[in-house]
Design an enzyme around this catalytic site. Sequence first.
Site, PDB file in Angstrom:
ATOM      1  N   CYS A 145      31.450 -17.927   1.254  1.00  0.00           N
ATOM      2  CA  CYS A 145      32.010 -16.861   0.425  1.00  0.00           C
ATOM      3  C   CYS A 145      31.467 -16.975  -1.004  1.00  0.00           C
ATOM      4  O   CYS A 145      31.445 -18.057  -1.585  1.00  0.00           O
ATOM      5  CB  CYS A 145      33.522 -16.978   0.418  1.00  0.00           C
ATOM      6  SG  CYS A 145      34.298 -15.904  -0.750  1.00  0.00           S
ATOM      7  N   GLY A 152      38.493 -25.874  -6.334  1.00  0.00           N
ATOM      8  CA  GLY A 152      39.460 -25.867  -5.242  1.00  0.00           C
ATOM      9  C   GLY A 152      38.797 -26.051  -3.891  1.00  0.00           C
ATOM     10  O   GLY A 152      39.281 -26.795  -3.043  1.00  0.00           O
ATOM     11  N   LEU A 441      44.110 -27.252   4.595  1.00  0.00           N
ATOM     12  CA  LEU A 441      44.562 -27.039   3.216  1.00  0.00           C
ATOM     13  C   LEU A 441      43.874 -25.854   2.539  1.00  0.00           C
ATOM     14  O   LEU A 441      44.494 -25.112   1.783  1.00  0.00           O
ATOM     15  CB  LEU A 441      44.329 -28.317   2.399  1.00  0.00           C
ATOM     16  CG  LEU A 441      44.815 -28.260   0.956  1.00  0.00           C
ATOM     17  CD1 LEU A 441      46.331 -28.148   0.886  1.00  0.00           C
ATOM     18  CD2 LEU A 441      44.353 -29.487   0.178  1.00  0.00           C
ATOM     19  N   ASN A 442      42.577 -25.671   2.802  1.00  0.00           N
ATOM     20  CA  ASN A 442      41.879 -24.583   2.122  1.00  0.00           C
ATOM     21  C   ASN A 442      42.369 -23.206   2.570  1.00  0.00           C
ATOM     22  O   ASN A 442      42.136 -22.222   1.865  1.00  0.00           O
ATOM     23  CB  ASN A 442      40.365 -24.686   2.333  1.00  0.00           C
ATOM     24  CG  ASN A 442      39.706 -25.477   1.214  1.00  0.00           C
ATOM     25  OD1 ASN A 442      40.374 -25.886   0.279  1.00  0.00           O
ATOM     26  ND2 ASN A 442      38.400 -25.689   1.317  1.00  0.00           N
ATOM     27  N   TYR A 443      43.031 -23.136   3.727  1.00  0.00           N
ATOM     28  CA  TYR A 443      43.686 -21.877   4.096  1.00  0.00           C
ATOM     29  C   TYR A 443      45.169 -22.005   3.787  1.00  0.00           C
ATOM     30  O   TYR A 443      46.027 -21.905   4.657  1.00  0.00           O
ATOM     31  CB  TYR A 443      43.410 -21.518   5.565  1.00  0.00           C
ATOM     32  CG  TYR A 443      41.956 -21.178   5.791  1.00  0.00           C
ATOM     33  CD1 TYR A 443      41.295 -20.353   4.891  1.00  0.00           C
ATOM     34  CD2 TYR A 443      41.232 -21.698   6.849  1.00  0.00           C
ATOM     35  CE1 TYR A 443      39.962 -20.065   5.028  1.00  0.00           C
ATOM     36  CE2 TYR A 443      39.888 -21.407   7.007  1.00  0.00           C
ATOM     37  CZ  TYR A 443      39.260 -20.596   6.083  1.00  0.00           C
ATOM     38  OH  TYR A 443      37.934 -20.300   6.219  1.00  0.00           O
TER      39      TYR A 443
HETATM   40  C1  FAD Z   1      37.107 -14.800   1.277  1.00  0.00           C
HETATM   41  C2  FAD Z   1      37.355 -16.261   1.440  1.00  0.00           C
HETATM   42  C3  FAD Z   1      36.441 -17.030   2.164  1.00  0.00           C
HETATM   43  C4  FAD Z   1      36.658 -18.394   2.317  1.00  0.00           C
HETATM   44  N1  FAD Z   1      35.754 -19.136   3.037  1.00  0.00           N
HETATM   45  C5  FAD Z   1      35.935 -20.476   3.161  1.00  0.00           C
HETATM   46  C6  FAD Z   1      34.989 -21.288   3.849  1.00  0.00           C
HETATM   47  O1  FAD Z   1      33.988 -20.801   4.371  1.00  0.00           O
HETATM   48  N2  FAD Z   1      35.224 -22.625   3.918  1.00  0.00           N
HETATM   49  C7  FAD Z   1      36.325 -23.208   3.338  1.00  0.00           C
HETATM   50  O2  FAD Z   1      36.474 -24.430   3.405  1.00  0.00           O
HETATM   51  N3  FAD Z   1      37.237 -22.456   2.687  1.00  0.00           N
HETATM   52  C8  FAD Z   1      37.070 -21.120   2.583  1.00  0.00           C
HETATM   53  N4  FAD Z   1      37.983 -20.376   1.891  1.00  0.00           N
HETATM   54  C9  FAD Z   1      39.136 -21.040   1.292  1.00  0.00           C
HETATM   55  C10 FAD Z   1      38.768 -21.644  -0.056  1.00  0.00           C
HETATM   56  O3  FAD Z   1      38.033 -22.832   0.133  1.00  0.00           O
HETATM   57  C11 FAD Z   1      40.081 -21.983  -0.807  1.00  0.00           C
HETATM   58  O4  FAD Z   1      40.748 -20.787  -1.095  1.00  0.00           O
HETATM   59  C12 FAD Z   1      39.824 -22.776  -2.073  1.00  0.00           C
HETATM   60  O5  FAD Z   1      41.058 -23.306  -2.520  1.00  0.00           O
HETATM   61  C13 FAD Z   1      39.192 -21.925  -3.143  1.00  0.00           C
HETATM   62  O6  FAD Z   1      38.953 -22.688  -4.279  1.00  0.00           O
HETATM   63  P1  FAD Z   1      38.796 -21.965  -5.699  1.00  0.00           P
HETATM   64  O7  FAD Z   1      38.455 -23.005  -6.683  1.00  0.00           O
HETATM   65  O8  FAD Z   1      37.895 -20.806  -5.518  1.00  0.00           O
HETATM   66  O9  FAD Z   1      40.260 -21.328  -5.872  1.00  0.00           O
HETATM   67  P2  FAD Z   1      41.410 -21.539  -6.950  1.00  0.00           P
HETATM   68  O10 FAD Z   1      42.442 -20.526  -6.579  1.00  0.00           O
HETATM   69  O11 FAD Z   1      40.883 -21.526  -8.340  1.00  0.00           O
HETATM   70  O12 FAD Z   1      41.958 -22.976  -6.631  1.00  0.00           O
HETATM   71  C14 FAD Z   1      42.511 -23.325  -5.383  1.00  0.00           C
HETATM   72  C15 FAD Z   1      43.351 -24.593  -5.544  1.00  0.00           C
HETATM   73  O13 FAD Z   1      42.579 -25.647  -6.081  1.00  0.00           O
HETATM   74  C16 FAD Z   1      43.091 -26.051  -7.363  1.00  0.00           C
HETATM   75  N5  FAD Z   1      41.957 -26.257  -8.258  1.00  0.00           N
HETATM   76  C17 FAD Z   1      40.999 -25.336  -8.576  1.00  0.00           C
HETATM   77  N6  FAD Z   1      40.113 -25.874  -9.408  1.00  0.00           N
HETATM   78  C18 FAD Z   1      40.502 -27.159  -9.611  1.00  0.00           C
HETATM   79  C19 FAD Z   1      39.995 -28.234 -10.377  1.00  0.00           C
HETATM   80  N7  FAD Z   1      38.878 -28.094 -11.064  1.00  0.00           N
HETATM   81  N8  FAD Z   1      40.669 -29.410 -10.391  1.00  0.00           N
HETATM   82  C20 FAD Z   1      41.783 -29.569  -9.675  1.00  0.00           C
HETATM   83  N9  FAD Z   1      42.312 -28.596  -8.913  1.00  0.00           N
HETATM   84  C21 FAD Z   1      41.674 -27.407  -8.888  1.00  0.00           C
HETATM   85  C22 FAD Z   1      43.980 -24.921  -7.822  1.00  0.00           C
HETATM   86  O14 FAD Z   1      44.991 -25.368  -8.704  1.00  0.00           O
HETATM   87  C23 FAD Z   1      44.527 -24.424  -6.496  1.00  0.00           C
HETATM   88  O15 FAD Z   1      45.584 -25.268  -6.058  1.00  0.00           O
HETATM   89  C24 FAD Z   1      37.800 -19.002   1.743  1.00  0.00           C
HETATM   90  C25 FAD Z   1      38.711 -18.221   1.021  1.00  0.00           C
HETATM   91  C26 FAD Z   1      38.495 -16.871   0.881  1.00  0.00           C
HETATM   92  C27 FAD Z   1      39.490 -16.058   0.107  1.00  0.00           C
END
Ligand code: FAD
Length: 499
Positions: A145, A152, A441-443
């Site tokens: 994505c 995260g 966890l990531n979902y």
């Molecule tokens: C369209 C879509 C596709 C996806 N595809 C995949 C995939 O292919 N594989 C997969 O594994 N997952 C996938 N995900 C899930 C994705 O990995 C998680 O939603 C992940 O938490 C996103 O991280 P973020 O930093 O973008 O989000 P954020 O919303 O910024 O953070 C998510 C969590 O991590 C914490 N966090 C963020 N940054 C930090 C930091 N620097 N230090 C400490 N904590 C932090 C936040 O507080 C929150 O609890 C997908 C999600 C979506 C919506």
Amino acid sequence: MKASRGEGFVLVQFFVFLASVLSVSCSLLVDPAELLLHCLRDYFPKPYPLSGIVYLRNSSSFQPVVQSYARNSRFMSLSNLNPSAVIVAKNEVHVKGTIICSKKISLEIRIRSGGHDSEGLSYVSKLYYAIANATKTYAFPAGVCTTMGAGGHFSGGGYGNLMRKYGLSVDNIIDAKIVNAKGEILDRKSMGEDLFWAIRGGGGASFGVILSWKIKLVLIPEQVTGFSVSKTLEQGATALVGKWQQVADAIDDDLFIRVQISTANGTQRGTKTVQVNFIALFLGQTRRLLSLMSESFPELGLQEKDCIEMSWVESVLFYSRMPNGTSIDFLLQRDLNTKVYFKRKSDFVKEPIPKEGLEAVWEKVIEAGDVWMSWNPFGGMMARVNESDTPFPHRAGIKFMVQYGASWLAQNATKTKLDQIEAIYDAMAPYVSKSPREAFLNYRDLDIGVNSDSKFFKAEVYGSKYFKNNFGRLVRVKAAVDPDNFFKNEQSIPTLSYN
Ligand SMILES: Cc1cc2nc3c(=O)[nH]c(=O)nc-3n(C[C@H](O)[C@H](O)[C@H](O)COP(=O)(O)OP(=O)(O)OC[C@H]3O[C@@H](n4cnc5c(N)ncnc54)[C@H](O)[C@@H]3O)c2cc1C
């Protein structure tokens, strides 16, 4: 981003979010924002910068900033997000200052990454772009994505279509920098192996603010091959999924075949059917792929014309279903206006689902309409990493992971969509892991338990599903590094307290 060659592999040091977003909130009688501003003066570098970094509720930019950092419309109203201030940290001193000040005046913080860096440094897709510009024969195993942030995504595990060959993102991280609850900036050596273990799959947000990851790139061929073949029930999809369940986790590690299940129009006018899309990434060329498929999965009838050879970075676009020929510059884009409501859930399957089971699930999929499932095969490297090597415990014995998804545009559709996704989740219950019903966890899924009042027994409910036996070690690490539970959210790791 710095890249250097060492010990036979390329290392990339990648500051994931020099602009991490910290939102702070509390219910003090004194205006918390004023207290925060006062305190930050002592910690932010001189000259004291505010513009583009600190956003208070009374600023006209506040609402747009808060909303532009929220990706899911379900949580976008200001009453849901309710912070007193948003700090768009541009460097580690901003993160450190925010933590120290928030703790001092009892403000709660929430950390965001999610590609929110104004320079784009935290996008997983920008990481892919930078790797591809530096080398044709290395890649990094993570999701596809384009808007995910490495903060995260990596700290929650990070899976993608290289996982059968190379495991998860967290299996390929060799160092990290984190700001802890005391405001100290630590690397792997100074944080110690326990905390370094915890942030690779246990979710960074329970332990600190991750500033950067040092990652190990993995070898890939210059040309990889993708295919995408769809079959409906009328075209024999059920039998194909039956066979896929037998082979997808056992086939050559170079081949990752995801199954994407959704609805389509049936052959009779006004009817619906289930459509199954087999979308694959093969780390090699068409000839070897065809030979593997004819040996292990001839029923799919894969032909040369279905196969597209491309570079690994182009395969990221292919897997994101971008039209053939899309420039890789697309990976640098992030359309902040594409806001949708969405919900995700997850499951893990250990035994093939029998034909009658598939048919029962298809019925629910057709009834639900717009809910889809993505089944991702494990095996390969996923089965060779021990359950306790990282907090992500879903390893040997897992055939595939299920992702349930629904996205919608209008708020008034929310209840219907949540009910629909729940109906399919219920229909899958007999066929997925039990005691606990494991989750990824990531979902993030608040339906599987929340802990709004820091109670250990409540945290154990979701903790055992996300982490199985690793939950205990995560709690011990948490108690050691953040005994006051400063870094908390509805599903964070609790401190060791049986209250
Ligand atoms: C369209 C879509 C596709 C996806 N595809 C995949 C995939 O292919 N594989 C997969 O594994 N997952 C996938 N995900 C899930 C994705 O990995 C998680 O939603 C992940 O938490 C996103 O991280 P973020 O930093 O973008 O989000 P954020 O919303 O910024 O953070 C998510 C969590 O991590 C914490 N966090 C963020 N940054 C930090 C930091 N620097 N230090 C400490 N904590 C932090 C936040 O507080 C929150 O609890 C997908 C999600 C979506 C919506």
